[in-house]
Design a protein around this motif. Structure first.
Motif, PDB file in Angstrom:
ATOM      1  N   GLU A 124       3.091 -46.413 -26.556  1.00  0.00           N
ATOM      2  CA  GLU A 124       3.720 -46.477 -27.886  1.00  0.00           C
ATOM      3  C   GLU A 124       5.082 -47.187 -27.802  1.00  0.00           C
ATOM      4  N   ASN A 170       9.200 -33.270 -27.993  1.00  0.00           N
ATOM      5  CA  ASN A 170       7.741 -33.455 -27.997  1.00  0.00           C
ATOM      6  C   ASN A 170       7.321 -34.908 -27.823  1.00  0.00           C
ATOM      7  N   PHE A 171       8.192 -35.821 -28.244  1.00  0.00           N
ATOM      8  CA  PHE A 171       7.982 -37.243 -27.933  1.00  0.00           C
ATOM      9  C   PHE A 171       9.257 -37.739 -27.260  1.00  0.00           C
ATOM     10  N   TRP A 178      10.958 -46.115 -30.982  1.00  0.00           N
ATOM     11  CA  TRP A 178      10.823 -46.460 -32.408  1.00  0.00           C
ATOM     12  C   TRP A 178      12.164 -46.944 -32.940  1.00  0.00           C
ATOM     13  N   ARG A 304       3.006 -31.659 -31.957  1.00  0.00           N
ATOM     14  CA  ARG A 304       3.389 -32.915 -32.622  1.00  0.00           C
ATOM     15  C   ARG A 304       3.873 -32.557 -34.017  1.00  0.00           C
ATOM     16  N   CYS A 305       4.765 -33.386 -34.557  1.00  0.00           N
ATOM     17  CA  CYS A 305       5.135 -33.145 -35.958  1.00  0.00           C
ATOM     18  C   CYS A 305       3.935 -33.471 -36.848  1.00  0.00           C
ATOM     19  N   THR A 306       2.982 -34.226 -36.316  1.00  0.00           N
ATOM     20  CA  THR A 306       1.781 -34.588 -37.079  1.00  0.00           C
ATOM     21  C   THR A 306       0.593 -33.669 -36.793  1.00  0.00           C
ATOM     22  N   GLY A 463      -1.498 -39.092 -34.352  1.00  0.00           N
ATOM     23  CA  GLY A 463      -1.889 -40.306 -33.657  1.00  0.00           C
ATOM     24  C   GLY A 463      -1.750 -41.565 -34.497  1.00  0.00           C
ATOM     25  N   ALA A 464      -0.697 -41.625 -35.305  1.00  0.00           N
ATOM     26  CA  ALA A 464      -0.465 -42.811 -36.131  1.00  0.00           C
ATOM     27  C   ALA A 464      -0.155 -44.029 -35.266  1.00  0.00           C
ATOM     28  N   PHE A 470       6.550 -44.738 -40.463  1.00  0.00           N
ATOM     29  CA  PHE A 470       6.230 -43.353 -40.094  1.00  0.00           C
ATOM     30  C   PHE A 470       7.283 -42.417 -40.661  1.00  0.00           C
TER      31      PHE A 470
HETATM   32  C1  UN1 Z   1       6.186 -36.683 -33.534  1.00  0.00           C
HETATM   33  O1  UN1 Z   1       5.424 -35.745 -33.332  1.00  0.00           O
HETATM   34  O2  UN1 Z   1       7.417 -36.489 -33.682  1.00  0.00           O
HETATM   35  O3  UN1 Z   1       1.460 -39.965 -35.105  1.00  0.00           O
HETATM   36  C2  UN1 Z   1       5.748 -38.084 -33.552  1.00  0.00           C
HETATM   37  C3  UN1 Z   1       1.651 -39.384 -34.015  1.00  0.00           C
HETATM   38  C4  UN1 Z   1       2.534 -40.046 -32.998  1.00  0.00           C
HETATM   39  C5  UN1 Z   1       3.957 -39.738 -33.264  1.00  0.00           C
HETATM   40  C6  UN1 Z   1       4.283 -38.294 -33.441  1.00  0.00           C
HETATM   41  N1  UN1 Z   1       2.312 -41.473 -33.020  1.00  0.00           N
HETATM   42  O4  UN1 Z   1       1.136 -38.310 -33.755  1.00  0.00           O
END
Ligand code: UN1
Length: 514
Positions: A124, A170-171, A178, A304-306, A463-464, A470
């Motif tokens: 990434e 977490n990242f 980014w 993950r925030c996602t 996983g974007a 984002f």
């Molecule tokens: C995060 O969890 O702060 O889309 C970022 C995603 C990753 C980025 C997550 N590409 O899950």
């Protein structure tokens, strides 16, 4: 610059190959490591609970040196052309390619995500560098038609200034990239405040980045200040030199940072908590949905925030999907994140385990029923079971983001009901629907559909790709990082009007003749 790194495998080899000692200074400014004297941080291996290495954190004075150096570096860097800055970022991408294996292993070792995800995180970063190189020739402004004769009007984008970058555990490397890759081509310098839980990743990245700057005779634009909120976070937020503070982390952190930055009328870019939901309709491809939910809810151990935290099932498929999920959860291989067979590693620390257990107690007290998991594993390190909880629409805990692999399951009858339920949380980061019906998919993506910054069809919430912008809405903070036109946050816009005539006509038809 080193040509390649052989795959290091032992802890010692991984740390050694990235230049990390047993005891390390925690701040880097003006091309040199500072003699930091702040409280020592011990980085732990979450898979064993054993110490990996120590970092002497930055004090407020160390932060001050970083900020002053960033200001100085900015004043030189902004004079480089954007494509020349892009060339440096291109080389950063190459250097990251060379160190992908070692750095990916370090991410797994220190943060606990599985190796494939650790390597993915470095990929990434590389992708971000590639994108930013292209951006460096496309920092476009618009040209407008002036209402005044013989006038030309256009806008241009200039470097903004030093940028404060706050990242979460977490990242530990990708979120820096980014920001850093884009900020660097935009002509900005930076001070990075990484999570105190993953300081070694930050040291390794800063070393790699500095080597690239040195090889190009570039100013030291990538500063680092590893330290706590008091010594680094607060002074950074309050520092008028930090023209932008880009912060990724919890909602409470973002509120604290956002207020201080707003008070000085600075710019902030906030990417905060998510509470991401997936809707599975009766007509969905259930195999696809199951695989997607598994990766999005269990991947990265739910950190993950996602991460998918809420699964909304239409009544017709709910029972089947729950049964299949329980079977899938049962087969998740938990263990050493560096073992290639592992699907789920540990949580980051003991506190994360306690927070998960506390959330589950609350969920049960609020009427939730644990369908699978719910326990911690009796072994060294911070391991838990991935957990499924049957929830009702009114459980307050389901409005919170607990950074752990807990998935709340809901049932619904109609799409309208599901969309209302989906949007009824304070956060608005990522969302998804699984359906084969074009109408349902489009309604989910329409203005009255998902209220999130990211909305997917037949793809999970995490996983974007980096090419898109984002970020998310509501308590997620409204910021956008990575691709699309996110670069604009890192630059200042200037509107320029040029009069090449011999008259001085005024806009709006105003006359002011003496
Ligand atoms: C995060 O969890 O702060 O889309 C970022 C995603 C990753 C980025 C997550 N590409 O899950």
């Amino acid at each position: 610059m080193s040509q390649t790194t052989a795959a290091p495998s032992t802890v010692h080899e991984i740390l050694d190959s990235l230049g990390i000692a047993a005891d390390n200074p925690g701040a880097f400014a003006a091309g040199a490591w500072l003699d930091t004297r702040g409280p020592a941080i011990t980085s732990l291996d979450p898979a064993t609970g054993e110490p990996l290495a120590r970092v002497r954190s930055a004090t407020a004075e160390d932060y001050e040196r970083c900020a002053a150096a960033a200001q100085e570096a900015f004043e030189a860097w902004r004079e480089w052309t954007a494509p020349a800055r892009g060339e440096v970022v291109r080389q950063l991408g190459d250097e990251l390619r060379r160190h992908k294996d070692a750095l990916g292993r370090l991410v797994s070792l220190e943060m606990g995500k599985i190796l494939s995800e650790g390597l993915g995180e470095v990929q990434e970063m590389i992708d971000m560098c590639d994108l930013a190189v292209g951006m460096s020739r496309q920092l476009y402004g618009l040209a407008m038609h002036s209402e005044r004769p013989r006038h030309r009007m256009y806008e241009q984008w200039h470097p903004l200034g030093p940028v404060g970058i706050i990242t979460a555990f977490n990242f530990p490397v990708a979120v820096w990239a980014w920001n850093a890759a884009v900020a660097a081509v935009a002509g900005d310098s930076m001070v990075w405040k990484p999570s105190e839980k993953t300081p070694l990743c930050a040291l390794a990245v800063t070393r790699i980045a500095q080597r690239v700057l040195e090889a190009n005779g570039a100013p030291a634009v990538f500063g680092l200040a590893i330290g706590n909120r008091e010594h680094v976070g607060k002074p950074m937020a309050a520092d008028p030199r930090m023209r932008l503070v880009s912060a990724t982390g919890s909602v409470s952190m973002g509120k604290a940072v956002g207020k201080v930055v707003a008070d000085r009328l600075g710019r902030s870019l906030l990417e905060l908590g998510g509470n991401n939901g997936i809707l599975v309709m009766d007509d969905a491809d259930l195999d696809l949905a199951l695989r997607a939910v598994l990766f999005a809810a269990v991947g990265t151990a739910g950190q993950r925030c996602t991460t998918t935290r809420r699964l909304l099932l239409q009544k017709g498929i709910a029972a089947r999907m729950k049964e299949q999920l329980v079977a899938a959860y049962r087969s998740v291989r938990i263990g050493d994140p560096l073992d290639e067979r592992t699907l789920m590693g540990p949580l980051v620390d003991a506190r994360a385990v306690d927070d998960m257990m506390a959330a589950l107690e609350r969920a049960k007290a609020e009427g939730g029923k644990v369908l699978y998991g719910g326990g911690r594993l009796e072994r060294p390190g911070f391991f838990v079971e991935p957990t499924l909880v049957e929830a009702t629409h009114h459980m307050p805990i389901t409005c919170d983001e607990t950074f752990a692999p807990i998935l709340y399951l809901f049932e619904f009858e109609t799409l309208d009901e599901a969309i209302a339920l989906h949007n009824a949380v304070p956060q608005g980061l990522s969302s998804a629907i699984f359906t084969r019906d074009l109408r349902s998919a489009e309604r989910f993506l329409a203005a009255a559909g998902s209220d999130c910054g990211i909305a997917n069809v037949n793809i999970g919430t995490s996983g974007a790709e980096i090419g898109g912008a984002f970020g998310g809405e509501k308590e997620t903070g409204g910021g956008r990082e990575a691709g699309s036109d996110s670069w604009k946050a890192y630059m200042r816009r200037q509107t320029c009007t040029i009069n090449y005539g011999e008259e001085l006509p005024l806009a709006q038809g105003v006359s002011f003749d003496v």
